[in-house]
Structure formats: structure tokens, C-alpha cells
Design a protein around this motif. Structure first.
Motif, PDB file in Angstrom:
ATOM      1  N   MET A 164      20.621   3.265   3.507  1.00 54.62           N
ATOM      2  CA  MET A 164      19.674   3.221   2.296  1.00 54.62           C
ATOM      3  C   MET A 164      18.637   3.601   2.661  1.00 54.62           C
ATOM      4  O   MET A 164      18.248   3.279   4.007  1.00 54.62           O
ATOM      5  N   PHE A 165      16.937   3.862   2.276  1.00 53.67           N
ATOM      6  CA  PHE A 165      15.975   4.770   2.802  1.00 53.67           C
ATOM      7  C   PHE A 165      14.851   3.379   2.998  1.00 53.67           C
ATOM      8  O   PHE A 165      15.170   2.044   2.190  1.00 53.67           O
ATOM      9  N   SER A 166      14.148   3.305   4.317  1.00 52.82           N
ATOM     10  CA  SER A 166      13.281   1.975   4.453  1.00 52.82           C
ATOM     11  C   SER A 166      12.445   2.771   6.081  1.00 52.82           C
ATOM     12  O   SER A 166      13.012   3.784   6.517  1.00 52.82           O
ATOM     13  N   PHE A 167      11.319   1.968   4.975  1.00 48.70           N
ATOM     14  CA  PHE A 167      10.774   2.753   5.938  1.00 48.70           C
ATOM     15  C   PHE A 167       8.799   1.774   6.533  1.00 48.70           C
ATOM     16  O   PHE A 167       8.636   0.603   5.519  1.00 48.70           O
ATOM     17  N   GLU A 168       9.546   1.136   7.414  1.00 49.14           N
ATOM     18  CA  GLU A 168       8.706   0.343   8.449  1.00 49.14           C
ATOM     19  C   GLU A 168       7.230   0.906   9.285  1.00 49.14           C
ATOM     20  O   GLU A 168       7.125   1.858   9.315  1.00 49.14           O
ATOM     21  N   VAL A 169       6.342   0.006   8.003  1.00 48.61           N
ATOM     22  CA  VAL A 169       4.776   0.097   8.183  1.00 48.61           C
ATOM     23  C   VAL A 169       4.602  -0.250   8.970  1.00 48.61           C
ATOM     24  O   VAL A 169       3.403   0.604  10.619  1.00 48.61           O
ATOM     25  N   ASP A 170       4.882  -1.567   9.378  1.00 49.91           N
ATOM     26  CA  ASP A 170       4.051  -1.844  10.856  1.00 49.91           C
ATOM     27  C   ASP A 170       5.026  -3.356  10.973  1.00 49.91           C
ATOM     28  O   ASP A 170       5.719  -3.391  10.302  1.00 49.91           O
ATOM     29  N   GLU A 171       4.186  -4.140  12.061  1.00 54.61           N
ATOM     30  CA  GLU A 171       5.497  -5.188  11.845  1.00 54.61           C
ATOM     31  C   GLU A 171       5.720  -6.155  10.501  1.00 54.61           C
ATOM     32  O   GLU A 171       6.780  -7.371  10.866  1.00 54.61           O
ATOM     33  N   GLU A 172       4.607  -6.506  10.143  1.00 57.76           N
ATOM     34  CA  GLU A 172       5.128  -7.321   9.121  1.00 57.76           C
ATOM     35  C   GLU A 172       5.127  -6.474   7.406  1.00 57.76           C
ATOM     36  O   GLU A 172       5.229  -7.168   6.686  1.00 57.76           O
ATOM     37  N   ILE A 173       5.376  -5.242   7.279  1.00 50.46           N
ATOM     38  CA  ILE A 173       5.375  -4.325   6.000  1.00 50.46           C
ATOM     39  C   ILE A 173       6.437  -3.313   6.687  1.00 50.46           C
ATOM     40  O   ILE A 173       6.705  -2.730   7.143  1.00 50.46           O
ATOM     41  N   LEU A 174       7.723  -3.431   5.144  1.00 51.15           N
ATOM     42  CA  LEU A 174       8.052  -2.364   5.041  1.00 51.15           C
ATOM     43  C   LEU A 174       8.408  -1.847   3.672  1.00 51.15           C
ATOM     44  O   LEU A 174       8.317  -2.884   2.576  1.00 51.15           O
ATOM     45  N   ILE A 175       8.866  -0.876   3.427  1.00 52.24           N
ATOM     46  CA  ILE A 175       9.111  -0.349   2.320  1.00 52.24           C
ATOM     47  C   ILE A 175      10.448  -0.109   2.112  1.00 52.24           C
ATOM     48  O   ILE A 175      10.831   0.813   3.737  1.00 52.24           O
ATOM     49  N   GLU A 176      11.482  -0.364   1.273  1.00 50.24           N
ATOM     50  CA  GLU A 176      12.620   0.129   0.711  1.00 50.24           C
ATOM     51  C   GLU A 176      12.870   0.200  -0.679  1.00 50.24           C
ATOM     52  O   GLU A 176      12.603  -0.040  -1.311  1.00 50.24           O
ATOM     53  N   LEU A 177      13.717   1.240  -0.105  1.00 53.07           N
ATOM     54  CA  LEU A 177      14.354   1.888  -1.554  1.00 53.07           C
ATOM     55  C   LEU A 177      15.325   0.455  -2.515  1.00 53.07           C
ATOM     56  O   LEU A 177      16.084  -0.001  -1.760  1.00 53.07           O
ATOM     57  N   LEU A 178      15.416   0.148  -3.536  1.00 50.64           N
ATOM     58  CA  LEU A 178      15.941  -0.996  -3.696  1.00 50.64           C
ATOM     59  C   LEU A 178      16.801  -1.187  -4.446  1.00 50.64           C
ATOM     60  O   LEU A 178      17.438   0.301  -4.373  1.00 50.64           O
ATOM     61  N   GLN A 217      -2.746  -9.285  -2.713  1.00 52.64           N
ATOM     62  CA  GLN A 217      -3.250  -9.141  -2.399  1.00 52.64           C
ATOM     63  C   GLN A 217      -4.704  -9.772  -1.140  1.00 52.64           C
ATOM     64  O   GLN A 217      -4.275 -10.559  -0.685  1.00 52.64           O
ATOM     65  N   GLY A 218      -5.375  -8.412  -0.975  1.00 53.68           N
ATOM     66  CA  GLY A 218      -6.794  -9.041   0.146  1.00 53.68           C
ATOM     67  C   GLY A 218      -6.072  -9.193   1.522  1.00 53.68           C
ATOM     68  O   GLY A 218      -6.848  -9.913   2.664  1.00 53.68           O
ATOM     69  N   LYS A 219      -4.821  -8.873   1.380  1.00 55.46           N
ATOM     70  CA  LYS A 219      -4.124  -8.351   3.419  1.00 55.46           C
ATOM     71  C   LYS A 219      -3.669  -7.178   3.661  1.00 55.46           C
ATOM     72  O   LYS A 219      -3.464  -6.815   5.006  1.00 55.46           O
ATOM     73  N   GLY A 220      -4.826  -5.795   2.751  1.00 46.28           N
ATOM     74  CA  GLY A 220      -4.794  -4.855   3.810  1.00 46.28           C
ATOM     75  C   GLY A 220      -2.943  -3.972   3.295  1.00 46.28           C
ATOM     76  O   GLY A 220      -3.050  -3.432   3.993  1.00 46.28           O
ATOM     77  N   ILE A 221      -2.680  -4.717   2.481  1.00 45.68           N
ATOM     78  CA  ILE A 221      -1.094  -4.300   2.182  1.00 45.68           C
ATOM     79  C   ILE A 221      -0.754  -2.786   1.240  1.00 45.68           C
ATOM     80  O   ILE A 221      -0.557  -2.072   2.232  1.00 45.68           O
ATOM     81  N   ILE A 222      -0.895  -2.811   0.666  1.00 46.31           N
ATOM     82  CA  ILE A 222      -1.157  -1.417   0.014  1.00 46.31           C
ATOM     83  C   ILE A 222      -2.258  -0.076   1.259  1.00 46.31           C
ATOM     84  O   ILE A 222      -0.999   0.815   1.053  1.00 46.31           O
ATOM     85  N   THR A 223      -2.999  -0.600   1.308  1.00 43.85           N
ATOM     86  CA  THR A 223      -4.195   0.270   2.193  1.00 43.85           C
ATOM     87  C   THR A 223      -2.715   0.826   3.728  1.00 43.85           C
ATOM     88  O   THR A 223      -3.117   1.690   4.236  1.00 43.85           O
ATOM     89  N   ARG A 224      -2.581  -0.109   4.016  1.00 37.49           N
ATOM     90  CA  ARG A 224      -1.368   0.101   5.258  1.00 37.49           C
ATOM     91  C   ARG A 224      -0.569   0.806   4.876  1.00 37.49           C
ATOM     92  O   ARG A 224       0.155   1.396   5.931  1.00 37.49           O
ATOM     93  N   SER A 225       0.450   0.412   3.932  1.00 38.23           N
ATOM     94  CA  SER A 225       1.668   0.801   3.056  1.00 38.23           C
ATOM     95  C   SER A 225       0.746   2.364   3.050  1.00 38.23           C
ATOM     96  O   SER A 225       1.729   3.402   3.585  1.00 38.23           O
ATOM     97  N   LEU A 226      -0.034   2.813   2.247  1.00 34.33           N
ATOM     98  CA  LEU A 226      -0.446   4.081   1.385  1.00 34.33           C
ATOM     99  C   LEU A 226      -0.716   4.666   3.107  1.00 34.33           C
ATOM    100  O   LEU A 226      -0.456   6.099   3.076  1.00 34.33           O
ATOM    101  N   THR A 227      -0.948   4.562   3.919  1.00 31.30           N
ATOM    102  CA  THR A 227      -2.331   4.840   5.486  1.00 31.30           C
ATOM    103  C   THR A 227      -0.650   5.274   6.067  1.00 31.30           C
ATOM    104  O   THR A 227      -0.317   6.753   6.505  1.00 31.30           O
ATOM    105  N   ALA A 228       0.817   4.666   6.221  1.00 28.46           N
ATOM    106  CA  ALA A 228       1.592   5.058   6.873  1.00 28.46           C
ATOM    107  C   ALA A 228       2.515   6.232   6.269  1.00 28.46           C
ATOM    108  O   ALA A 228       2.526   7.140   6.393  1.00 28.46           O
ATOM    109  N   LEU A 229       1.909   6.134   4.880  1.00 31.77           N
ATOM    110  CA  LEU A 229       3.113   6.634   4.191  1.00 31.77           C
ATOM    111  C   LEU A 229       2.570   7.524   4.114  1.00 31.77           C
ATOM    112  O   LEU A 229       2.937   9.074   4.277  1.00 31.77           O
ATOM    113  N   LEU A 230       1.150   8.162   4.168  1.00 30.47           N
ATOM    114  CA  LEU A 230       0.101   9.854   4.138  1.00 30.47           C
ATOM    115  C   LEU A 230       0.868  10.563   5.557  1.00 30.47           C
ATOM    116  O   LEU A 230       0.590  11.335   5.350  1.00 30.47           O
ATOM    117  N   THR A 231       0.654   9.756   6.384  1.00 32.18           N
ATOM    118  CA  THR A 231       0.831  10.111   7.949  1.00 32.18           C
ATOM    119  C   THR A 231       2.352  11.221   7.466  1.00 32.18           C
ATOM    120  O   THR A 231       2.223  11.885   8.823  1.00 32.18           O
TER     121      THR A 231
END
Length: 181
Positions: free
Chosen positions: A1-15, A104-118
Motif C-alpha cells: 500500500m502507498f506510503s511516502f517517507e517525508v523525512d526521518e520523522e514524518i511518514l504519509i500513508e494510505l490508511l 502543531q508548530g513542529k513544521g509537520i505540514i510544511t515539511r509534508s507539503l514540501t516533499a509532496l510538491l517536489t
């Protein structure tokens, strides 16, 4: 199933169905926080409410029509991010996201979007990405502004939210404008 590693702390995964309890817990714990901006949170009152929705998310991904995925921060489900329909004729999509209050305030969405946009601009050849936010949701608006999106305009009374209308602001970013920060 889909998973996308943003960085060492963040993973985006299809639930998946077996994660519906975890997803419900995320929604229920943050219900009061999110209901100010998201109408659907009060329509999810048990883990079973996700049973018909999760297969739609999986099907959308399978037919290359976007996705709705969980965001994990240090292994914990803290939010969701999604491509709401990909218009392949125009190579465009719309991104939505939400995050738990305590994440909030950990840059999670910004980091996720940066990787996703790339990925979207570089691998999928998407030309335009839009983000729409309630005009009063300053935390959500800060994300596209931080990433260099252009404010296209405001749709007055653009969404109904419980007992009132909210103005909605649209931001967009073109592939030729994307620079990794």
C-alpha cells in the motif's frame, strides 16, 4: 500500500480498515479543535463511520485520482493530507490537510507539503496545485504563504460551516514557480 517517507520523522500513508480506530481517536480527541473549520468532524462519531470512506480513499489512489492519507509523526497518527481529485487534462490538483492540536508548530505540514510538491511537480508533472482555506484560519493560511503559493482570490461565503458561511481563500502554485526552500 502507498506510503511516502517525508523525512526521518514524518511518514504519509494510505490508511486501511484496521486503522479506523486510530483514525477515529485522532478525530475524537481533536473534535472541538477542528470543528471550528471542518464540518465533517461531527459526522464521524464512531470508528465504524470510516468503514465506507476508507475504501473510497483506496480506490481513488488505485485509479490515480488523488488520495487521502494519514500523516505519522514519530510513528503516531497526527493528521491527514490529501490530493482531492487530480485533473489529468490540466495537470492540476487541490491539496487539503489537517493536523492534531498537539502536533502543531513542529513544521509537520510544511515539511509534508514540501516533499509532496517536489514529487507532484517532479515525478507526476503536475502543473498547478491549489490550496483552499477558510479566510479566518490563520494557521492553515500560513502554510501556502510560507511555501510561496500565490493568493488567487477569496470566494465570499464559500463554505457553509454549521450555522454560518465562511469566506474561502484560494492559493495556487505552478510547477515553474516551485523552488525547494
Amino acid at each position: 500500500m502507498f506510503s511516502f517517507e517525508v523525512d526521518e520523522e514524518i511518514l504519509i500513508e494510505l490508511l486501511q480498515q484496521h486503522q479506523k480506530n486510530e483514525l477515529y481517536e485522532l478525530i475524537d480527541t481533536n473534535r472541538n479543535y477542528h470543528r471550528k473549520w471542518l464540518l465533517w468532524v461531527d459526522k464521524r462519531n464512531s470508528p465504524e463511520d470510516f468503514e465506507p470512506i476508507i475504501p473510497i480513499w483506496i480506490r481513488n489512489y488505485a485509479v490515480n485520482n488523488g488520495f487521502d492519507a494519514g500523516i505519522r509523526y514519530k510513528g503516531k497518527l497526527v493528521g491527514m493530507i490529501g490530493l482531492h481529485y487530480i485533473n489529468w487534462k490540466n495537470n492540476s490538483t487541490n491539496i487539503g490537510y489537517f493536523l492534531s492540536e498537539d502536533a502543531q508548530g513542529k513544521g509537520i505540514i510544511t515539511r509534508s507539503l514540501t516533499a509532496l510538491l517536489t514529487y507532484l511537480f517532479g515525478k507526476l508533472n503536475i502543473n498547478k496545485v491549489e490550496i483552499q482555506c477558510a479566510l479566518g484560519n490563520q494557521k492553515s493560511i500560513a502554510i501556502p504563504e510560507r511555501l510561496g503559493f500565490v493568493k488567487e482570490g477569496i470566494k465570499r461565503d464559500g463554505q457553509w460551516l454549521y450555522d454560518h458561511y465562511e469566506d474561502v481563500v484560494t492559493y495556487s502554485l505552478l510547477s515553474k514557480e516551485w523552488n525547494i526552500l
